[in-house]
Design a protein around this motif. Structure first.
Motif, PDB file in Angstrom:
ATOM      1  N   VAL B  42       0.846  -1.198   0.000  1.00 16.30           N
ATOM      2  CA  VAL B  42       0.000   0.000   0.000  1.00 16.30           C
ATOM      3  C   VAL B  42       0.882   1.249   0.000  1.00 16.30           C
ATOM      4  N   ALA B  43       1.893   1.247   0.882  1.00 23.91           N
ATOM      5  CA  ALA B  43       2.750   2.430   1.016  1.00 23.91           C
ATOM      6  C   ALA B  43       3.508   2.717  -0.282  1.00 23.91           C
ATOM      7  N   SER B  44       3.886   1.661  -1.011  1.00 19.14           N
ATOM      8  CA  SER B  44       4.679   1.850  -2.221  1.00 19.14           C
ATOM      9  C   SER B  44       3.802   2.050  -3.456  1.00 19.14           C
ATOM     10  N   GLY B  45       2.477   2.035  -3.247  1.00 18.96           N
ATOM     11  CA  GLY B  45       1.575   2.284  -4.365  1.00 18.96           C
ATOM     12  C   GLY B  45       1.327   1.067  -5.242  1.00 18.96           C
ATOM     13  N   GLN B  46       1.840  -0.108  -4.833  1.00 19.95           N
ATOM     14  CA  GLN B  46       1.599  -1.315  -5.635  1.00 19.95           C
ATOM     15  C   GLN B  46       0.204  -1.871  -5.409  1.00 19.95           C
ATOM     16  N   LEU B  47      -0.423  -1.435  -4.313  1.00 19.08           N
ATOM     17  CA  LEU B  47      -1.767  -1.924  -3.991  1.00 19.08           C
ATOM     18  C   LEU B  47      -2.620  -0.719  -3.606  1.00 19.08           C
ATOM     19  N   ALA B  48      -3.712  -0.538  -4.360  1.00 20.33           N
ATOM     20  CA  ALA B  48      -4.566   0.636  -4.127  1.00 20.33           C
ATOM     21  C   ALA B  48      -5.628   0.339  -3.076  1.00 20.33           C
ATOM     22  N   SER B  49      -5.198  -0.165  -1.924  1.00 22.97           N
ATOM     23  CA  SER B  49      -6.140  -0.410  -0.824  1.00 22.97           C
ATOM     24  C   SER B  49      -5.897   0.635   0.247  1.00 22.97           C
ATOM     25  N   LYS B  50      -6.884   0.795   1.124  1.00 23.50           N
ATOM     26  CA  LYS B  50      -6.667   1.600   2.328  1.00 23.50           C
ATOM     27  C   LYS B  50      -6.319   0.633   3.454  1.00 23.50           C
ATOM     28  N   TYR B  51      -5.241   0.928   4.142  1.00 24.86           N
ATOM     29  CA  TYR B  51      -4.806   0.065   5.241  1.00 24.86           C
ATOM     30  C   TYR B  51      -5.191   0.735   6.554  1.00 24.86           C
ATOM     31  N   ILE B  52      -6.040   0.074   7.331  1.00 25.24           N
ATOM     32  CA  ILE B  52      -6.478   0.651   8.606  1.00 25.24           C
ATOM     33  C   ILE B  52      -5.727  -0.044   9.743  1.00 25.24           C
ATOM     34  N   PRO B  53      -4.824   0.681  10.394  1.00 26.83           N
ATOM     35  CA  PRO B  53      -4.040   0.055  11.472  1.00 26.83           C
ATOM     36  C   PRO B  53      -4.810   0.068  12.785  1.00 26.83           C
ATOM     37  N   VAL B  54      -5.690  -0.893  12.957  1.00 23.86           N
ATOM     38  CA  VAL B  54      -6.576  -0.924  14.115  1.00 23.86           C
ATOM     39  C   VAL B  54      -5.824  -1.249  15.401  1.00 23.86           C
ATOM     40  N   GLU B  55      -6.515  -1.069  16.512  1.00 21.16           N
ATOM     41  CA  GLU B  55      -5.863  -1.222  17.815  1.00 21.16           C
ATOM     42  C   GLU B  55      -6.119  -2.593  18.437  1.00 21.16           C
ATOM     43  N   SER B  56      -6.822  -3.478  17.746  1.00 16.21           N
ATOM     44  CA  SER B  56      -7.042  -4.833  18.269  1.00 16.21           C
ATOM     45  C   SER B  56      -7.636  -5.691  17.166  1.00 16.21           C
ATOM     46  N   GLU B  57      -7.645  -6.991  17.389  1.00 12.63           N
ATOM     47  CA  GLU B  57      -8.254  -7.880  16.405  1.00 12.63           C
ATOM     48  C   GLU B  57      -9.767  -7.735  16.394  1.00 12.63           C
ATOM     49  N   HIS B  58     -10.351  -7.486  17.559  1.00  6.99           N
ATOM     50  CA  HIS B  58     -11.798  -7.267  17.611  1.00  6.99           C
ATOM     51  C   HIS B  58     -12.154  -6.107  16.679  1.00  6.99           C
ATOM     52  N   SER B  59     -11.344  -5.056  16.751  1.00 13.35           N
ATOM     53  CA  SER B  59     -11.584  -3.896  15.899  1.00 13.35           C
ATOM     54  C   SER B  59     -11.193  -4.170  14.444  1.00 13.35           C
TER      55      SER B  59
END
Lengths: 175, 368, 293
Positions: B42-59
Motif C-alpha cells: 500500500v505504502a509503495s503504491g503497488q496496492l490501491a487499498s486503504k490500510y487501517i491500522p486498528v488497535e485490536s483484532e476485535h476492531s
C-alpha cells in the motif's frame, strides 16, 4: 533429495542464505524449500535453517534429521550446538573458516567467508555479509550452478559486490 | 510469474492481486509478515487499498465489517489469540452476510505461550458460519486466498472465508510460487444489501423469535450452496491457471484399505508416509481435508481411517476425527499429534498407521 | 433560532420509554445530519428504540453492531466510503456503557487514527437497556441495580480521555438544549476528522423521576453545574450560552439531586464531594475558556 542444515547466529543472514539457495535451485527447474527453525531466539542466538532440494515437489515439513550437508557460518555455535548431530555417514561439512577444521572424518570444506566480506567491505550494521559469498562456495560444491547462484543473488541484492564475493568464495573454497 | 515466497508472502501477494478496498489488521506472530507486506504494498503504491491500522483484532474484524457493509472488498489476517479475540465479530460478519476474507496462521493458544502450529484456534470457531479452508503449501496459500474472494462474494454464498495456514511450518517456509494475473476471475464485488443512503434500512435490528431462525436457515442454505460454488471456482481456476483443487486432496486413495485424514502441512507429510507404507505392503492412502466448512462428502466406504488431529476438544476428542465419526460409519483410529508445533515426521505417521487401533484415541508422545 | 429542517428521520413509532431524552436528541441530530448519513449503533437503548424487524422507526440507514465495536465499525465504514469518493456522514450513536466502558478501546483507536466520523455518546449514566446497572458513567452516590446503596466511586471523565486524543472538534450537549445540540452536530459534521459530542441524556426510569420532567432535569443539571455545555474546536474552548449563564451563579446541586429517586439515599459526605467536584470542574473549564491553563 539433498537435505542441508545451516547453523548460524541470528543476524548473520542464515535465513536469507537458505532462501537464496532455494531460489537458485528453483531457477534451475528444481524444487526447493527453505525454512528457519524458529524458537524464542533473539539476535545473536544460534539459529538453524533447513534447505531441501529435489527433482520432485517436496512434501516434507518436519525438521531435517539426517542432513547430507551441514553448513556452519559461525564456528562459535559449535561450543553449544552439536552441529554434526544426525549427519549422514557420507555427509559433508562446509565451514566458514580460513583454516581446515577436522569434523570427525566427514569430508569438510572451508572458506573464509568473513574475510571475503570484509575485503569487499560488505558489511551491514557492523556485521559482515556471509550469505552471498556462501552461495559461491555451494556452487563450487555442486549443489547449484554458479550461473543460478549469480541470478539468485542479483534477484535478492542490487549491490554487485555480492556476486563478486560469491565469485571469490567459489575460487577460494578448499577441502 | 515464478518466484519464491513464504506462506505469509504468498497470502499478501494474493491480496495484492485481489485488490481489496480495505485491509484492517493487527499484528500477531506468526501472521505479522502478511500485514507488514500488505502495508508495504500500500505504502509503495503497488496496492490501491486503504490500510487501517486498528488497535485490536476485535476492531480489525469490526472495521472489515463496517467497510464490507458499504459494498467494499475487505481483508484481514490474524492468528490464535487474535482469532479468538475477534470471535464475537466473526459471528457478526456471518449474520450480517459480509464476504470478508481472512487469513489465519494456525497457532496454539496459551498459556503457556506457544507460537507454533495447531488447529484448535480456527476449529474452535467452526460454528461461527465462516467457510474454512486449510492449505498445505505456499502455492496453495496463494491460490486459496485468491479463490476465497470469489467464493465469498458469490451471491449464492455471501459468507466470509477463512484461509488457514500452519504457523511457521507454512507461514515461514520458503517455496516456489507462481503468481497469476486474475483478470476477471474475481469479478467486482456486488453486495446486494450494501448500505445505501438513498434506500434507508435497518441492519441487524432487533429480531424476534418468530423471524430470527429464518436468517439462521438462510445462512445454512448459503453454506450448502457454497459447496458447488467452491467446486465451480476451483474448476475455473484450474482451467485458467492450470492448478486444480478439490474439497479434499487425495493421494493413492482409490485402492487403499486404510486412509489417513489430516489437514494442513501434516496432510502433505502423510503422502510420504503413504509411499513408505505401500513399500512395506500396507495399502495406505492419504485424504487431506482442505475444506472443513462446508464439510465435504468423503468417500470412505469400506476403508479404515486414521485421523490425525492437530487440535483437541477437551472432554470429547479430536475435532476432525469426531466430525468424520458423526457422518461415516467407518472404523477410526484417532491420533492427536502436532499440538503447539510438536514435531511429527513421516516415519511417525507411518507408525500411527502400522500400529492403528480402530476405535481408540492415541496422543502422540503421551504414555497412556 | 437555528433553521431546523422539517424533515423527520425518527418516526413516532419508536419503542422508547415515555420521556426518553436520547431519542429526542437523535431526532435533532439527524435533522442536522441530513439524509446522506449512516448511523452506527452498538448495543444500547437505541438498538431497541428503532423497532423490531421487519419494521424500523428510523428513516436513515442504521448499522447495528456489537457492544464494543461501534467506533471500529465506523472506522472501516468511513474509510471505505471515502475511498469510494462518498461524503456520507458516519455517525456513531452509543450509550455511556458502550463508550466509557466496553467501547473505550475502539473509540480511542478510531480517534487516534483520525477516522473521519462523528462519535456521539448519549450518557444516561447507567446500563439502562439492561435495566439500570452501574456504568463507568454513573455518578457518585447514584443507586443502580448493581449499586443499591449508591455508587461509591465517581463518574469517569470521558471528556478528559477524549481530549487527550486532541480531536479537531469535541463538545458537550444536553437533551434540554436541542438547538445548542443541533448547532454542535452541524459544526462537528462540517469538520473533517474525528469529532465527538457527549450528551447528558436524563432517563426517567433509570433516574427515577416523572417522565414529564426530562427537560427540567437536563436544565437543572446545567444550572447546578453538574453538566457544563461547551465546545472545543482545534483546542480552543468556548463555554456555550446556557452554561455561561449558569456558571455566574450556579444553583446548589441538591436542587438537581433531590428530584431524582436514584439519589434518595445519598449521604451528606457524598453531596459535599460532588459539590466540590462540580466547583473544581467549573473552575477548570472557566480557566481554559479564558486561556489560562
Amino acid at each position: 533429495m539433498y537435505e542441508i542444515r545451516l547453523h548460524s547466529r541470528g543476524g548473520q543472514g542464515g535465513v536469507t542464505a537458505a532462501k537464496m539457495l532455494a531460489l537458485a535451485a528453483i531457477r534451475e527447474g528444481k524444487f526447493a524449500t527453505a525454512c528457519p527453525f524458529y524458537g524464542a531466539e533473539r539476535r545473536g542466538a544460534p539459529v538453524v535453517s533447513y534447505i531441501r532440494i529435489d527433482d520432485a515437489p517436496i512434501k516434507v515439513y518436519s525438521q531435517i534429521r539426517q542432513p547430507d550437508l551441514v553448513i556452519v557460518l559461525d564456528m562459535s555455535v559449535m561450543e553449544t550446538v552439536d552441529v554434526l548431530q544426525g549427519i549422514r555417514e557420507d555427509g559433508r561439512v562446509l565451514i566458514n573458516s580460513p583454516h581446515p577444521v577436522d569434523m570427525q572424518g566427514h569430508p569438510t570444506y572451508h572458506v573464509d567467508l568473513t574475510g571475503i566480506a570484509l575485503s569487499l567491505n560488505l558489511v551491514i550494521a557492523g556485521s559482515p555479509i556471509l550469505n552471498t559469498p556462501l552461495m559461491g562456495a555451494l556452487a563450487k560444491m555442486g549443489y547449484v550452478t554458479f550461473d543460478s547462484v549469480k541470478g539468485a543473488i542479483e534477484e535478492t541484492f542490487s549491490d554487485d559486490r555480492n556476486v563478486e564475493a560469491a565469485q571469490l568464495a567459489y575460487e577460494e573454497l578448499e577441502r | 510469474m515464478l518466484t519464491i515466497a513464504t506462506g505469509n508472502k504468498a497470502v499478501a501477494d494474493a491480496v495484492k492481486d485481489a485488490v481489496p478496498a480495505i485491509v484492517a489488521a493487527y499484528p500477531i506472530t506468526p501472521q505479522t509478515e502478511i500485514v507488514e507486506q500488505i502495508a508495504n504494498y500500500v505504502a509503495s503504491g503497488q496496492l490501491a487499498s486503504k490500510y487501517i491500522p486498528v488497535e485490536s483484532e476485535h476492531s480489525a474484524m469490526a472495521a472489515c465489517i463496517g467497510a464490507s457493509a458499504t459494498g467494499a472488498r475487505a481483508f484481514t489476517a490474524t492468528s490464535s489469540h487474535g482469532l479468538v479475540y475477534m470471535c464475537e465479530m466473526l459471528h457478526w460478519a456471518v449474520g450480517a452476510r459480509l464476504p470478508i476474507v481472512m487469513a489465519n496462521a494456525n497457532r496454539a493458544l496459551g498459556p503457556g505461550w506457544n507460537i507454533w502450529a495447531e488447529h484448535t484456534d480456527s476449529l474452535s470457531m467452526r460454528d461461527t458460519g465462516w467457510l474454512q479452508v486449510y492449505v498445505g503449501s505456499v502455492q496453495e496459500a496463494y491460490d486459496a486466498t485468491l479463490m476465497a474472494f470469489r467464493i465469498a462474494e458469490h451471491n449464492d454464498v455471501l459468507l466470509p472465508v477463512m484461509v488457514n495456514l500452519d504457523g511457521f511450518a507454512l507461514t515461514h517456509i520458503t517455496q516456489s510460487l507462481e503468481t497469476v494475473d486474475p483478470g476477471d476471475f474475481i469479478p467486482p464485488m456486488h453486495l446486494p444489501h450494501a448500505i445505501d443512503t438513498g434506500r434507508p434500512a435497518g441492519y441487524g435490528t432487533l429480531t424476534a423469535p418468530g423471524d430470527y431462525y429464518r436468517f439462521r436457515w438462510d445462512i445454512e442454505r448459503s453454506m450448502r450452496n457454497a459447496v458447488s460454488v467452491i467446486e465451480e471456482t476451483q474448476d475455473e481456476f484450474g482451467k485458467r491457471f492450470g492448478r486444480t483443487y478439490g474439497m479434499t486432496e487425495e493421494y493413492r486413495c482409490a485402492d487403499a484399505e486404510v486412509v489417513v485424514v489430516a489437514m494442513g502441512t501434516l496432510g502433505k507429510e502423510v503422502e510420504i508416509a503413504v509411499d513408505i507404507l505401500r513399500g512395506q505392503g500396507v495399502k495406505a492412502g492419504s485424504m487431506r481435508l482442505r475444506w472443513f466448512r462446508p464439510f465435504p462428502d468423503l468417500d470412505l466406504a469400506g476403508k479404515e481411517v486414521v485421523v490425525i488431529d492437530r487440535d483437541y476438544s477437551f472432554g470429547f476428542g479430536g475435532i476432525v476425527a469426531h466430525a468424520i465419526a458423526s457422518k461415516y460409519d467407518v472404523p477410526i483410529f484417532s491420533v492427536i499429534a502436532g499440538l503447539g508445533g510438536q514435531e511429527v515426521t513421516y516415519d511417525d505417521i507411518a507408525g500411527f498407521v502400522r500400529d492403528r487401533r480402530p476405535g481408540d484415541e492415541y496422543w502422540f508422545g503421551v504414555d497412556a | 433560532m437555528a433553521n431546523i429542517p422539517q424533515e423527520e428521520y425518527i418516526f413516532k413509532t419508536t419503542s422508547a420509554c415515555a420521556g426518553c431524552s436520547s431519542s429526542l436528541c437523535l431526532r435533532h441530530i439527524l435533522k442536522a445530519a441530513g439524509p446522506d448519513s449512516v448511523l452506527v449503533v452498538p448495543a444500547c437503548c437505541t438498538s431497541v428504540i428503532q423497532g423490531i424487524y421487519p419494521n424500523t422507526a428510523f428513516n436513515i440507514p442504521v448499522y447495528n453492531v456489537a457492544f464494543a465495536a461501534a467506533a471500529a465499525v465506523a472506522s472501516g465504514m468511513s474509510t471505505a466510503l471515502r475511498a469510494a469518493g462518498r461524503k456520507t456522514n458516519v455517525i456513531c450513536y452509543a450509550g455511556d456503557g458502550g463508550t466509557v466502558d466496553i467501547g473505550i478501546q475502539a473509540l480511542s483507536g478510531a480517534l487516534e487514527r483520525g477516522t473521519d466520523f462523528l462519535y456521539i455518546c448519549y450518557d444516561n449514566e447507567a446500563y439502562s437497556n439492561t435495566g439500570m446497572q452501574r456504568s463507568g458513567g454513573t455518578p457518585l452516590g447514584a443507586a443502580t441495580t448493581t449499586t443499591p446503596g449508591g455508587k461509591t466511586e465517581g463518574k469517569k471523565d470521558l471528556d478528559l480521555i477524549v481530549e487527550a486524543h486532541d480531536p479537531p472538534y469535541m463538545a458537550t450537549a444536553c437533551s434540554a438544549y436541542p438547538i445548542d445540540l443541533y448547532k454542535k452536530v452541524e459544526k462537528a459534521l462540517s469538520i473533517e476528522g474525528p469529532t465527538f459530542i457527549h450528551i447528558l441524556a436524563p432517563c426517567p426510569p433509570g433516574w427515577r423521576y416523572p417522565a414529564d420532567k426530562t427537560v427540567e432535569m437536563g436544565k437543572l443539571a446545567v444550572r447546578t453545574g453538574m453538566w457544563i455545555l461547551y465546545e472545543r474546536e482545534h483546542g480552543q474552548l468556548s463555554i456555550s450560552g446556557p452554561s455561561k449563564n449558569a456558571m455566574r451563579k450556579p444553583l446548589p446541586i441538591e436542587e438537581y439531586l433531590e428530584k431524582q429517586g436514584r439519589f434518595k439515599n445519598i449521604d451528606q459526605r457524598s453531596i459535599t464531594v460532588l459539590q466540590q467536584q462540580v466547583e473544581r470542574h467549573m473552575a477548570r473549564i472557566a480557566r481554559e475558556a479564558e486561556g489560562i491553563c
